[in-house]
Design an enzyme around this catalytic site. Structure first.
Site, PDB file in Angstrom:
ATOM      1  N   ILE A 192     -18.329  45.015  59.972  1.00 40.90           N
ATOM      2  CA  ILE A 192     -17.388  45.939  60.611  1.00 40.90           C
ATOM      3  C   ILE A 192     -16.192  46.203  59.686  1.00 40.90           C
ATOM      4  O   ILE A 192     -15.689  47.327  59.599  1.00 40.90           O
ATOM      5  CB  ILE A 192     -16.908  45.347  61.959  1.00 40.90           C
ATOM      6  CG1 ILE A 192     -18.110  45.082  62.880  1.00 40.90           C
ATOM      7  CG2 ILE A 192     -15.907  46.278  62.636  1.00 40.90           C
ATOM      8  CD1 ILE A 192     -17.786  44.232  64.109  1.00 40.90           C
ATOM      9  N   SER A 196     -11.928  38.865  69.901  1.00 44.83           N
ATOM     10  CA  SER A 196     -13.251  39.151  70.462  1.00 44.83           C
ATOM     11  C   SER A 196     -13.202  39.004  71.974  1.00 44.83           C
ATOM     12  O   SER A 196     -12.340  38.289  72.508  1.00 44.83           O
ATOM     13  CB  SER A 196     -14.258  38.141  69.903  1.00 44.83           C
ATOM     14  OG  SER A 196     -15.486  38.231  70.576  1.00 44.83           O
ATOM     15  N   TYR A 228     -16.539  28.961  68.906  1.00 44.01           N
ATOM     16  CA  TYR A 228     -16.215  30.341  68.510  1.00 44.01           C
ATOM     17  C   TYR A 228     -15.188  30.924  69.487  1.00 44.01           C
ATOM     18  O   TYR A 228     -14.165  31.490  69.079  1.00 44.01           O
ATOM     19  CB  TYR A 228     -17.486  31.195  68.498  1.00 44.01           C
ATOM     20  CG  TYR A 228     -17.261  32.646  68.091  1.00 44.01           C
ATOM     21  CD1 TYR A 228     -16.836  32.975  66.806  1.00 44.01           C
ATOM     22  CD2 TYR A 228     -17.474  33.688  68.996  1.00 44.01           C
ATOM     23  CE1 TYR A 228     -16.642  34.309  66.433  1.00 44.01           C
ATOM     24  CE2 TYR A 228     -17.279  35.021  68.636  1.00 44.01           C
ATOM     25  CZ  TYR A 228     -16.859  35.323  67.353  1.00 44.01           C
ATOM     26  OH  TYR A 228     -16.656  36.640  66.987  1.00 44.01           O
ATOM     27  N   LYS A 272     -11.378  32.320  68.815  1.00 44.43           N
ATOM     28  CA  LYS A 272     -10.996  33.704  69.104  1.00 44.43           C
ATOM     29  C   LYS A 272      -9.866  33.763  70.136  1.00 44.43           C
ATOM     30  O   LYS A 272      -9.011  34.662  70.079  1.00 44.43           O
ATOM     31  CB  LYS A 272     -12.229  34.486  69.588  1.00 44.43           C
ATOM     32  CG  LYS A 272     -13.226  34.744  68.471  1.00 44.43           C
ATOM     33  CD  LYS A 272     -12.702  35.816  67.515  1.00 44.43           C
ATOM     34  CE  LYS A 272     -13.212  35.715  66.112  1.00 44.43           C
ATOM     35  NZ  LYS A 272     -12.634  36.693  65.200  1.00 44.43           N
ATOM     36  N   SER A 313     -23.838  43.493  62.913  1.00 44.15           N
ATOM     37  CA  SER A 313     -23.478  42.918  61.611  1.00 44.15           C
ATOM     38  C   SER A 313     -24.281  41.644  61.381  1.00 44.15           C
ATOM     39  O   SER A 313     -25.175  41.312  62.140  1.00 44.15           O
ATOM     40  CB  SER A 313     -21.993  42.587  61.600  1.00 44.15           C
ATOM     41  OG  SER A 313     -21.758  41.472  62.442  1.00 44.15           O
TER      42      SER A 313
HETATM   43  N1  LIG Z   1     -20.095  41.675  65.290  1.00 38.66           N
HETATM   44  C1  LIG Z   1     -19.650  41.513  66.519  1.00 38.66           C
HETATM   45  O1  LIG Z   1     -20.375  41.765  67.484  1.00 38.66           O
HETATM   46  C2  LIG Z   1     -18.243  41.041  66.766  1.00 38.66           C
HETATM   47  C3  LIG Z   1     -17.798  40.981  68.090  1.00 38.66           C
HETATM   48  C4  LIG Z   1     -16.483  40.561  68.334  1.00 38.66           C
HETATM   49  C5  LIG Z   1     -15.672  40.224  67.285  1.00 38.66           C
HETATM   50  N2  LIG Z   1     -16.141  40.275  66.002  1.00 38.66           N
HETATM   51  C6  LIG Z   1     -15.238  39.894  64.920  1.00 38.66           C
HETATM   52  O2  LIG Z   1     -15.193  40.932  63.963  1.00 38.66           O
HETATM   53  C7  LIG Z   1     -14.875  40.393  62.671  1.00 38.66           C
HETATM   54  C8  LIG Z   1     -15.844  40.927  61.639  1.00 38.66           C
HETATM   55  O3  LIG Z   1     -17.133  40.395  61.917  1.00 38.66           O
HETATM   56  P1  LIG Z   1     -18.509  41.097  61.505  1.00 38.66           P
HETATM   57  O4  LIG Z   1     -19.301  41.188  62.746  1.00 38.66           O
HETATM   58  O5  LIG Z   1     -18.261  42.285  60.686  1.00 38.66           O
HETATM   59  O6  LIG Z   1     -19.160  39.932  60.639  1.00 38.66           O
HETATM   60  P2  LIG Z   1     -19.707  39.861  59.140  1.00 38.66           P
HETATM   61  O7  LIG Z   1     -20.542  41.042  58.815  1.00 38.66           O
HETATM   62  O8  LIG Z   1     -20.327  38.525  59.036  1.00 38.66           O
HETATM   63  O9  LIG Z   1     -18.387  39.934  58.249  1.00 38.66           O
HETATM   64  C9  LIG Z   1     -17.510  38.855  58.207  1.00 38.66           C
HETATM   65  C10 LIG Z   1     -16.724  38.882  56.923  1.00 38.66           C
HETATM   66  O10 LIG Z   1     -15.892  37.698  56.907  1.00 38.66           O
HETATM   67  C11 LIG Z   1     -16.004  37.102  55.622  1.00 38.66           C
HETATM   68  N3  LIG Z   1     -15.724  35.673  55.600  1.00 38.66           N
HETATM   69  C12 LIG Z   1     -16.407  34.687  56.214  1.00 38.66           C
HETATM   70  N4  LIG Z   1     -15.885  33.488  55.871  1.00 38.66           N
HETATM   71  C13 LIG Z   1     -14.857  33.728  55.032  1.00 38.66           C
HETATM   72  C14 LIG Z   1     -13.948  32.907  54.324  1.00 38.66           C
HETATM   73  N5  LIG Z   1     -14.004  31.560  54.353  1.00 38.66           N
HETATM   74  N6  LIG Z   1     -12.997  33.493  53.572  1.00 38.66           N
HETATM   75  C15 LIG Z   1     -12.934  34.848  53.473  1.00 38.66           C
HETATM   76  N7  LIG Z   1     -13.782  35.676  54.093  1.00 38.66           N
HETATM   77  C16 LIG Z   1     -14.742  35.121  54.857  1.00 38.66           C
HETATM   78  C17 LIG Z   1     -17.460  37.382  55.218  1.00 38.66           C
HETATM   79  O11 LIG Z   1     -17.612  37.186  53.847  1.00 38.66           O
HETATM   80  P3  LIG Z   1     -18.982  36.553  53.232  1.00 38.66           P
HETATM   81  O12 LIG Z   1     -19.948  37.684  53.229  1.00 38.66           O
HETATM   82  O13 LIG Z   1     -18.574  36.095  51.885  1.00 38.66           O
HETATM   83  O14 LIG Z   1     -19.390  35.449  54.154  1.00 38.66           O
HETATM   84  C18 LIG Z   1     -17.596  38.820  55.662  1.00 38.66           C
HETATM   85  O15 LIG Z   1     -17.062  39.681  54.689  1.00 38.66           O
HETATM   86  C19 LIG Z   1     -14.916  38.877  62.841  1.00 38.66           C
HETATM   87  O16 LIG Z   1     -13.601  38.400  63.004  1.00 38.66           O
HETATM   88  C20 LIG Z   1     -15.689  38.676  64.128  1.00 38.66           C
HETATM   89  O17 LIG Z   1     -15.368  37.474  64.787  1.00 38.66           O
HETATM   90  C21 LIG Z   1     -17.401  40.679  65.725  1.00 38.66           C
END
Ligand SMILES: NC(=O)c1ccc[n+]([C@@H]2O[C@H](COP(=O)([O-])OP(=O)(O)OC[C@H]3O[C@@H](n4cnc5c(N)ncnc54)[C@H](OP(=O)(O)O)[C@@H]3O)[C@@H](O)[C@H]2O)c1
Length: 311
Positions: free
Chosen positions: A29, A153, A188, A192, A223
């Site tokens: 995202i 979240s 988690y 959050k 994602s």
């Molecule tokens: N997807 C959903 O349904 C959803 C729903 C509610 C909230 N969210 C929130 O939205 C945000 C984005 O999530 P996403 O779904 O886009 O997930 P994602 O595709 O897994 O992206 C997460 C990003 O965080 C980075 N990251 C993880 N550990 C890290 C660290 N130690 N230091 C720096 N960067 C780090 C990852 O880098 P690497 O690739 O290097 O691991 C990746 O770039 C998150 O905060 C998540 O909790 C997502």
């Protein structure tokens, strides 16, 4: 599904001269949001832990990559020092990076504790970002009309459809799961909810400094968030049946929070979501976050605990 969209006017806004920093901005995202913001002329910095992936994704959208590992306090300190020495303004900080359900502490590389002994989700999602925000305080407070977007979240409320009816809570007697039996999704949700409570208190603490703080829920984005979950820990089929949003749709609330002049300090902005409370499921820009453990007492307690952890 009536997906909430950022307005076309905001997506056409000229962002030339604006500096935007997004953690985890090279995947999921965050990348969808970064791509849009870069296309509008902003100077985008994608901060993350993989130099190779980050540099390549940044290059693809005309952004800059800077190395930052939110599990490692030294990395956050070094990043912040470098950022403050190179930049004189930061218009938007989007605390987007996150992990979910990596497995019990220390069972694999994704679930390893920080050197302070912090549980990985709490360390990366909440405490790492809190340290970053506090270290960037001078530049955020000196930039006119700056804002901090802390990505939380609907899991800050509960996970009613994931076979985990438990209400999210921050257990300050054992925040890093050293005595309790570990539960991925509870951990988690705890991280959050900690982010959300911290965001609301930060908004309160910095309101005289001209920095606005908001917290979004992006919706179920398609994602790789659960990429490190142990086999069987997440019922992916059940989650898919709920309907996943494209990454572009899931980035809409991020974009609204980053771009709208109308955002209200200390408010929760949400895409449609799977909240326990049916009246919250349609989302809103902003919407009231109602949850039994989202209280002003908890907000103060989480703030005090967080500050003591990161100082
Ligand atoms: N997807 C959903 O349904 C959803 C729903 C509610 C909230 N969210 C929130 O939205 C945000 C984005 O999530 P996403 O779904 O886009 O997930 P994602 O595709 O897994 O992206 C997460 C990003 O965080 C980075 N990251 C993880 N550990 C890290 C660290 N130690 N230091 C720096 N960067 C780090 C990852 O880098 P690497 O690739 O290097 O691991 C990746 O770039 C998150 O905060 C998540 O909790 C997502």
């Amino acid at each position: 599904m009536n997906i909430i969209q950022c307005s076309q006017a905001l997506l056409a806004k000229d962002l030339t001269g604006k500096t935007i920093l997004i953690t985890g901005g090279y995947a999921g995202i965050g990348f969808a949001a970064a791509k849009q913001l870069a296309s509008q002329g902003a100077h985008l910095i994608l901060a993350g832990r993989s130099r190779m992936k980050g540099a390549s994704m940044a290059n693809e959208i005309g952004a800059r990559f800077m190395e930052l590992d939110l599990l490692d306090s030294d990395s956050i300190n070094q990043f912040s020092k470098a950022f403050l020495s190179e930049y004189s303004a930061l218009d938007v900080l989007i605390c987007n990076a996150g992990i979910s359900a990596p497995g019990a502490p220390d069972t694999n590389s994704a679930s390893r504790r920080s050197k302070e002994g912090w549980e990985a989700q709490m360390a990366i999602n909440h405490l790492g970002h809190a340290r970053l925000i506090q270290l960037l305080k001078p530049i955020l407070q000196s930039t006119v009309n700056s804002r901090v977007v802390i990505v939380s979240s609907c899991a800050a409320d509960s996970m009613p459809y994931a076979g985990q009816p438990n209400q999210a809570d921050v257990d300050l007697t054992d925040p890093h799961w050293k005595r309790r039996a570990y539960n991925d999704m509870d951990a988690y949700g705890q991280s959050k909810l900690a982010q959300l409570l911290y965001a609301f208190e930060l908004a309160e603490q910095w309101k005289e400094e001209g920095v606005r703080v908001v917290a979004p829920h992006p919706g179920w984005g398609d994602s790789e968030l659960f990429r490190s979950a142990p086999e069987g820990a997440i019922d992916r089929d059940a989650w898919r049946q709920l309907g996943m949003l494209s990454l572009e749709d899931a980035a809409q609330v991020h974009l609204h929070c980053a771009l709208s002049e109308e955002i209200e300090n200390g408010k929760f902005y949400s895409q449609i979501g799977v909240y326990g409370n049916p009246s919250m499921q349609g989302g809103g820009l902003p919407m009231e976050f109602v949850s039994p453990n989202f209280t002003s007492e908890k907000q103060k307690a989480v703030w005090a605990w967080t500050q003591s952890e990161i100082e």
